[in-house]
Design an enzyme around this catalytic site. Structure first.
Site, PDB file in Angstrom:
ATOM      1  N   GLY A   1       0.695  -1.419   0.004  1.00 33.54           N
ATOM      2  CA  GLY A   1       0.372   0.216   0.244  1.00 33.54           C
ATOM      3  C   GLY A   1       0.755   1.225   0.252  1.00 33.54           C
TER       4      GLY A   1
ATOM      5  CE  LYS B   1       7.969  -0.503   6.074  1.00 34.54           C
ATOM      6  NZ  LYS B   1       7.926  -1.060   7.539  1.00 34.54           N
TER       7      LYS B   1
ATOM      8  CG  ASP C   1       0.006  -9.234   5.729  1.00 38.95           C
ATOM      9  OD1 ASP C   1      -0.029  -9.718   6.722  1.00 38.95           O
ATOM     10  OD2 ASP C   1       1.048  -8.595   6.013  1.00 38.95           O
TER      11      ASP C   1
END
Length: 483
Positions: free
Chosen positions: A92, A113, A253
């Site tokens: 995301g 990130k 995850d």
């Protein structure tokens, strides 16, 4: 000097795994500024540290101007988060830039990130504050120095903008990290959920080729893949437990196929030994407490097995039976790795039946709650004849005396112990002090911590404060995801 054209990325994930990613571009970084760079890691990856400090290099580290050989994508994965299944998670706020084949032949992902919102963002802005990115840099590099398989942190780049969080505006940043891959249990869950067996098979074949190539020669390569991942995770969790590391968010995850530690969000190291220790602000039920980590790992691996079932055998009952047999081996593999590690931490000679000592030690630690790191480090003093430093770590020294007598009778080797029991870990209160200073513009405390943590087993004069737990009366430590 290196130029962008000289940086050659490969993109086997993109080439081989269509359907498991979305092509995407990084958000702009208005005024990128390099905050931290691991120059030694850069060289190991075949990158020129001097070039990474240029505008072109910053374009790579922020994803805003990647080399032509790169293909930036957001990876797709599903996952169980705190036990609840989410069918569509994915990167995301992160991008896979591509794969670097290092001079030693090792293939490493470069992953960003905090590079901006992607279609997987689920309502977030996709950005990251500076402090959590520095935190991951510090802790992941400490874990590497401690000998724990982990993602690595190449660089932190401030973006020149502020991101809004609950505490108000915070400086934004991007973390550039590397890994042998970013394949997760959740990646397999996503592939299995497509219902397309070919997608799942391509993913499993890719994982085998990249991480466990000898599995291809097994009678059942996919069952052998599962066995290798079970063994890798058993060894990894044992290392966490030896060091008192609490991951804090062991969702499926966040469990890699490679056996590397990934995602340093609400993580921490034990001060006082406590199986019930929880540091994450979002883990109100204690699901991911320190003492629960082995059981959670096995639970996650059961979810991996479920995803692999269509590949294990055409007969589902046979597939489940075979997977269950491998999964049941996790406990033995974990206990073997745990006990072997504790034998080294205690400096015990080969051939000694250590079970009684280890059983009594677990009870002692849970009752007396000494500082986890200092207890094992100061046992070396006791092995050399001075039990005072260990006895000073507990309120009632008589609690440890009987165990110490039995252990010393076994003839522990303090030299072995000093090589495996660190004196320096990322102490939670010191990490927070350093991050607070860094956000205010003073990076010196972070740099000092990195210098100390790079040599965690070498006790040095003048560095005593880096080995000390927080003082009495300090408020309980709590970590936040930083998303």
């Amino acid at each position: 000097m290196t130029a962008a054209a000289d940086v050659a990325f490969e993109n086997t994930f993109v080439r081989d795994l269509e359907g498991l990613y979305l092509p995407w571009d990084a958000a702009p970084a208005p005024e990128p500024r390099l905050v931290l760079l691991d120059e030694a890691l850069a060289v190991d990856l075949g990158l020129d540290p001097a070039w990474l400090r240029t505008a072109e290099g910053l374009g790579l580290l922020t994803g805003t101007a990647p080399p032509e050989s790169a293909t930036t994508v957001a990876q797709a994965y599903a996952g169980h988060q705190f036990g609840g299944y989410s069918p569509r998670l994915g990167d995301g706020r992160a991008l896979l830039v591509g794969e670097l084949v290092a001079p030693d032949g090792q293939r490493r992902d470069l992953h960003l990130k905090g590079s901006g919102r992607t279609p997987f963002a689920r309502g977030g802005d996709g950005k990251a504050p500076l402090a959590p990115m520095l935190r991951e840099y510090l802790v992941s590099e400490a874990m590497h120095a401690l000998g724990v398989p982990t993602t690595r942190s190449l660089a932190v780049v401030a973006t020149g903008e502020f991101v809004m969080r609950e505490r108000g505006p915070e400086p934004g940043a991007i973390l550039a990290r590397t890994a042998s891959s970013h394949l997760r249990v959740g990646t397999f869950q996503f592939a299995a959920a497509t219902g397309d067996r070919d997608v799942l098979r391509r993913l499993a074949d890719y994982a085998i080729a990249r991480h466990h190539p000898s599995c291809a020669d097994a009678d059942n390569p996919y069952l052998e893949l599962f066995r290798r991942v079970v063994d890798a995770q058993a060894a990894l969790i044992a290392r966490w437990m030896h060091l008192g590391f609490v991951h804090g968010v062991m969702n499926t995850d966040n469990m890699t196929i490679s056996g590397e530690t990934i995602d340093y969000g609400p993580c921490a190291f034990l001060d006082a030994h406590d199986p019930a220790a929880v540091y994450s602000s979002i883990d109100s039920g204690g699901r991911y407490a320190y003492g629960n980590q082995p059981g959670i790992a096995q639970w996650n691996l059961a979810r991996f097995a479920e995803a692999l079932v269509p590949l294990l055998d055409d007969d589902q009952d046979v597939a489940v039976r075979e997977a269950t047999g491998v999964l049941e081996g996790f406990a033995d593999a974990y206990l073997a790795a745990r006990d072997a590690g504790y034998r080294r931490k205690l400096g015990l000679p080969d051939g000694l039946d250590a079970a009684p000592l280890l059983t009594d030690l677990a009870a002692l630690l849970a009752e007396a709650k000494p500082d986890h790191t200092l207890f094992f480090r100061r046992l070396s003093d006791a092995a050399r004849g001075d039990a005072g430093p260990v006895r000073d770590l507990v309120d009632d020294p008589s609690v440890v005396d009987g165990w110490l007598e039995s252990w010393r009778a076994a003839g522990p080797d303090p030299e072995v112990m000093d090589r495996v029991n660190p004196i320096y870990i990322p102490r939670n209160h010191l990490v927070e002090e350093a991050l607070t200073a860094a956000v205010a513009g003073d990076l010196e405390p972070v740099q000092w911590m990195l210098q100390v943590l790079a040599r965690p087993f070498d006790e040095r004069e003048g560095y005593e404060r880096f080995a000390q737990p927080p003082g009495p009366g300090t408020a309980p430590f709590v970590t936040f995801c930083g998303t």
